[in-house]
Write a protein that holds these residues in place. Sequence first.
Motif, PDB file in Angstrom:
ATOM      1  N   PRO A  50       0.815  -1.220   0.000  1.00 37.30           N
ATOM      2  CA  PRO A  50       0.000   0.000   0.000  1.00 37.30           C
ATOM      3  C   PRO A  50       0.847   1.269   0.000  1.00 37.30           C
ATOM      4  O   PRO A  50       0.411   2.317  -0.460  1.00 37.30           O
ATOM      5  N   VAL A  51       2.078   1.156   0.507  1.00 35.58           N
ATOM      6  CA  VAL A  51       3.066   2.242   0.446  1.00 35.58           C
ATOM      7  C   VAL A  51       4.368   1.613  -0.051  1.00 35.58           C
ATOM      8  O   VAL A  51       4.819   0.620   0.524  1.00 35.58           O
ATOM      9  N   PRO A  52       4.974   2.165  -1.091  1.00 38.63           N
ATOM     10  CA  PRO A  52       6.194   1.551  -1.651  1.00 38.63           C
ATOM     11  C   PRO A  52       7.403   1.757  -0.739  1.00 38.63           C
ATOM     12  O   PRO A  52       8.271   2.603  -0.986  1.00 38.63           O
ATOM     13  N   PHE A  53       7.465   0.968   0.312  1.00 37.96           N
ATOM     14  CA  PHE A  53       8.533   1.082   1.307  1.00 37.96           C
ATOM     15  C   PHE A  53       9.852   0.599   0.730  1.00 37.96           C
ATOM     16  O   PHE A  53       9.925  -0.479   0.133  1.00 37.96           O
ATOM     17  N   VAL A  94       9.888  14.435   9.055  1.00 38.90           N
ATOM     18  CA  VAL A  94      10.480  14.493   7.714  1.00 38.90           C
ATOM     19  C   VAL A  94       9.471  13.966   6.691  1.00 38.90           C
ATOM     20  O   VAL A  94       8.692  13.064   6.975  1.00 38.90           O
ATOM     21  N   TRP A  95       9.512  14.553   5.503  1.00 42.02           N
ATOM     22  CA  TRP A  95       8.592  14.198   4.414  1.00 42.02           C
ATOM     23  C   TRP A  95       7.138  14.316   4.879  1.00 42.02           C
ATOM     24  O   TRP A  95       6.292  13.491   4.554  1.00 42.02           O
ATOM     25  N   THR A  96       6.863  15.331   5.632  1.00 42.28           N
ATOM     26  CA  THR A  96       5.543  15.466   6.250  1.00 42.28           C
ATOM     27  C   THR A  96       4.421  15.713   5.245  1.00 42.28           C
ATOM     28  O   THR A  96       3.257  15.423   5.535  1.00 42.28           O
ATOM     29  N   LEU A 101       3.259   9.297   1.090  1.00 45.87           N
ATOM     30  CA  LEU A 101       3.043   8.863   2.467  1.00 45.87           C
ATOM     31  C   LEU A 101       1.638   9.188   2.977  1.00 45.87           C
ATOM     32  O   LEU A 101       1.351   9.021   4.159  1.00 45.87           O
ATOM     33  N   GLU A 102       0.758   9.627   2.083  1.00 45.66           N
ATOM     34  CA  GLU A 102      -0.607   9.942   2.493  1.00 45.66           C
ATOM     35  C   GLU A 102      -1.312   8.759   3.159  1.00 45.66           C
ATOM     36  O   GLU A 102      -2.032   8.930   4.159  1.00 45.66           O
ATOM     37  N   GLN A 106      -3.182   8.930   6.781  1.00 39.35           N
ATOM     38  CA  GLN A 106      -4.589   8.555   6.903  1.00 39.35           C
ATOM     39  C   GLN A 106      -4.762   7.412   7.904  1.00 39.35           C
ATOM     40  O   GLN A 106      -5.734   7.372   8.662  1.00 39.35           O
ATOM     41  N   SER A 107      -3.810   6.492   7.913  1.00 42.48           N
ATOM     42  CA  SER A 107      -3.854   5.382   8.860  1.00 42.48           C
ATOM     43  C   SER A 107      -3.815   5.885  10.294  1.00 42.48           C
ATOM     44  O   SER A 107      -4.569   5.415  11.163  1.00 42.48           O
TER      45      SER A 107
END
Length: 218
Positions: A50-53, A94-96, A101-102, A106-107
């Motif tokens: 769901p997030v490209p970690f 960072v990267w706020t 990272l939406e 949201q999580s």
Amino acid sequence: MAQIFSRYADQSLRLALVAIFGGALALMTIGGILVRSDYTTLKGWVVEQPVPFSHQHHVGGLKIDCQYCHTAVADSALATLPPTETCMTCHSQVWTDAQILEPIRQSLARYEPIRWNRVGALPDYVYFRHDAHVHAGVGCSECHGRVDTMPLTRRVETFQMQWCLDCHRDPAPHLRPRESVTDMSWNSQQDRRELGERLMQAYHVDARNLTDCNLCHR
């Protein structure tokens, strides 16, 4: 004696039998190849998240230890996946505003955990404990590969029974000191087998029962 079936019928029957047995053999061969193929085992495939970690960035670049996110890997059967709060420890600073990272933001706002997809998943009928392997000195990279070089996490091993048995029959070359289990770049100047055999004694690893069926299937 009169011939009941014509010569053509006899030949047709023989050809049909050859085709049936040949087809069955071909299907078995194709099935065996398919079961061991990367298409089935997913070896080398990237699992969409769901997030490209990026482990390459976090582990390789920032030098974050595996246990920072996988907190229970040394104490329980499951390595555990990090809760959103762990991610936000850094990303609240960072990267706020990063769009990528939406889902994390949201999580946190909705109190809903991120649904990460497992990369090294095993069938339900396999009993596996991370802590047992960590305490035996099996490095993370032995099963998961050099994740510190992976922009997107992929499966590097088949996780099939034969692969597990190969290690269980001869664990010594796969062992390292416990303090180096999460070190992705660990390397020893000592002979791996000699080191592994000493570690087996130190960590009480008895290879005589490592291939018992009930060890992994209970």
